[in-house]
Enzyme design. Structure first.
Site, PDB file in Angstrom:
ATOM      1  N   GLY A 154       0.842  -1.190   0.000  1.00 54.12           N
ATOM      2  CA  GLY A 154       0.000   0.000   0.000  1.00 54.12           C
ATOM      3  C   GLY A 154       0.877   1.241   0.000  1.00 54.12           C
ATOM      4  O   GLY A 154       1.957   1.255  -0.600  1.00 54.12           O
ATOM      5  N   SER A 235       3.964  -2.333  11.238  1.00 56.06           N
ATOM      6  CA  SER A 235       2.553  -2.204  10.852  1.00 56.06           C
ATOM      7  C   SER A 235       1.671  -2.232  12.100  1.00 56.06           C
ATOM      8  O   SER A 235       1.375  -1.186  12.676  1.00 56.06           O
ATOM      9  CB  SER A 235       2.163  -3.300   9.862  1.00 56.06           C
ATOM     10  OG  SER A 235       2.363  -4.597  10.408  1.00 56.06           O
ATOM     11  N   ARG A 236       1.263  -3.410  12.537  1.00 59.88           N
ATOM     12  CA  ARG A 236       0.479  -3.581  13.753  1.00 59.88           C
ATOM     13  C   ARG A 236       0.995  -4.793  14.515  1.00 59.88           C
ATOM     14  O   ARG A 236       1.368  -5.811  13.925  1.00 59.88           O
ATOM     15  CB  ARG A 236      -0.999  -3.757  13.420  1.00 59.88           C
ATOM     16  CG  ARG A 236      -1.709  -2.453  13.034  1.00 59.88           C
ATOM     17  CD  ARG A 236      -1.814  -1.521  14.236  1.00 59.88           C
ATOM     18  NE  ARG A 236      -2.577  -0.325  13.957  1.00 59.88           N
ATOM     19  CZ  ARG A 236      -2.061   0.845  13.590  1.00 59.88           C
ATOM     20  NH1 ARG A 236      -0.736   0.951  13.416  1.00 59.88           N
ATOM     21  NH2 ARG A 236      -2.826   1.900  13.403  1.00 59.88           N
ATOM     22  N   GLU A 265       0.506  -2.638  23.991  1.00 63.92           N
ATOM     23  CA  GLU A 265       1.355  -1.443  24.043  1.00 63.92           C
ATOM     24  C   GLU A 265       0.992  -0.568  25.240  1.00 63.92           C
ATOM     25  O   GLU A 265      -0.177  -0.258  25.440  1.00 63.92           O
ATOM     26  CB  GLU A 265       1.225  -0.657  22.733  1.00 63.92           C
ATOM     27  CG  GLU A 265       1.721  -1.449  21.530  1.00 63.92           C
ATOM     28  CD  GLU A 265       1.699  -0.669  20.221  1.00 63.92           C
ATOM     29  OE1 GLU A 265       1.232   0.485  20.212  1.00 63.92           O
ATOM     30  OE2 GLU A 265       2.171  -1.201  19.204  1.00 63.92           O
ATOM     31  N   HIS A 283       6.633   2.340  19.000  1.00 65.83           N
ATOM     32  CA  HIS A 283       5.595   2.713  18.027  1.00 65.83           C
ATOM     33  C   HIS A 283       5.778   4.149  17.538  1.00 65.83           C
ATOM     34  O   HIS A 283       4.879   4.992  17.637  1.00 65.83           O
ATOM     35  CB  HIS A 283       4.193   2.532  18.624  1.00 65.83           C
ATOM     36  CG  HIS A 283       3.141   2.335  17.558  1.00 65.83           C
ATOM     37  ND1 HIS A 283       1.996   1.592  17.763  1.00 65.83           N
ATOM     38  CD2 HIS A 283       3.045   2.800  16.279  1.00 65.83           C
ATOM     39  CE1 HIS A 283       1.252   1.605  16.659  1.00 65.83           C
ATOM     40  NE2 HIS A 283       1.872   2.335  15.758  1.00 65.83           N
TER      41      HIS A 283
END
Length: 309
Positions: A154, A235-236, A265, A283
């Site tokens: 993406g 990403s995640r 997190e 992050h």
């Protein structure tokens, strides 16, 4: 009476330029200056009188949204939508303001940083040198000419491929969206995930978190990787089975990993984040100064469009 805007994101709230710009448009605004991580009930209590909310990583679930009848718009600070119940918003006339890719360069640069740092053994040798443990002259290997697997092509995946151009890597790519012409024009090799895990020197993840990407990286996929290979995840966190990654790193099934995101997190597994072959950050992938401004101004813009257009 002016609209009441509540800002949930601590990152937005602490950025003075964004606060000034938002207050210039919406004088009745409240910021999360204390960096509170809200529970569901605390979200409801905080947002109960809000007409609009700027949301970062907070969990805007059906449970929360169903108790906020006054809320008209959620304006997204960031690009991930896994924390927002999109269907509930759509079915209950809550506008979702979102623009993809506003922080793509920030995330792509951090990923490239991890790729270079892991390849050249920067993180491990730096840590050992600082604690007085070892003068280790192992400089790793060059990123140039290696095989890189990008899962998720993406906004960030495409920008990373662009940044990798001077390194003349063989780039294997995988995405659920058909993009064959783009791959052909940019010298990317469309590949099955299995091939990416087996052949890549570095595998990097740039997918959203969905039920289909939950634990996409697990003991099986990690077991397919070369022992000399690295995994990068910006990403995640839930895309990777953290217990499986911890085991793979402890047993040296792969050479190492660089991660910016975690299943929980902040992460609580200190043994995991202390592993010498794991490089990690809190992050910050999208949080360069430029990335924060881009995300923040996008969120402000969606509020302006909704209330003033």
């Amino acid at each position: 009476m002016s609209e009441i805007i509540k800002v949930l994101s601590p990152s937005f709230s602490k950025f003075e330029v964004l606060r000034r710009e938002l207050e210039g448009k919406f004088p009745n605004v409240e910021f999360n200056l204390e960096g509170v991580s809200y529970s569901d009930q605390e979200l409801v209590d905080y947002l109960k009188d809000a007409d609009g909310a700027i949301v970062g990583l907070e969990n805007m679930s059906k449970t929360v949204l169903s108790n906020l009848p006054k809320l008209k718009i959620i304006s997204k600070y960031g690009v991930g939508l896994d924390g927002v119940d999109i269907d509930y918003c759509s079915n209950n006339n809550i506008k979702l303001g979102w623009t993809g890719g506003v922080n793509k360069r920030s995330a792509a640069e951090l990923t490239l940083c991890y790729m270079i740092g892991l390849s050249r053994n920067v993180f491990n040798t730096s840590y050992k040198l600082k604690i007085g443990n070892m003068w280790n002259k192992d400089g790793g290997f060059e990123l140039t000419g290696k095989t890189v697997g990008i899962i998720g092509v993406g906004h960030v995946g495409k920008d990373l491929a662009k940044l990798l151009s001077p390194f003349h890597c063989k780039i294997l790519v995988n995405d659920i969206i058909e993009q064959d012409q783009y791959y052909l024009e940019n010298g990317l090799e469309k590949s099955e995930k299995d091939r990416i895990f087996r052949e890549s020197d570095i595998v990097t993840l740039h997918v959203p978190y969905t039920k289909d990407t939950h634990h996409m990286v697990n003991s099986d996929t990690l077991g397919k990787m070369k022992k000399t290979a690295f995994l990068v995840n910006a990403s995640r966190g839930m895309v990777v089975d953290q217990k499986a990654l911890k085991f793979a790193l402890e047993k040296k099934l792969i050479a190492g990993a660089g991660i910016d995101v975690y299943e929980n997190e902040p992460p609580k597994d200190i043994d995991f984040i202390s592993l010498e072959n794991l490089a990690c950050s809190p992050h910050i992938g999208g949080n360069s100064k430029e990335g924060v401004l881009g995300m923040g101004r996008s969120a402000i813009g969606h509020l302006e469009d909704f209330f003033f257009s």
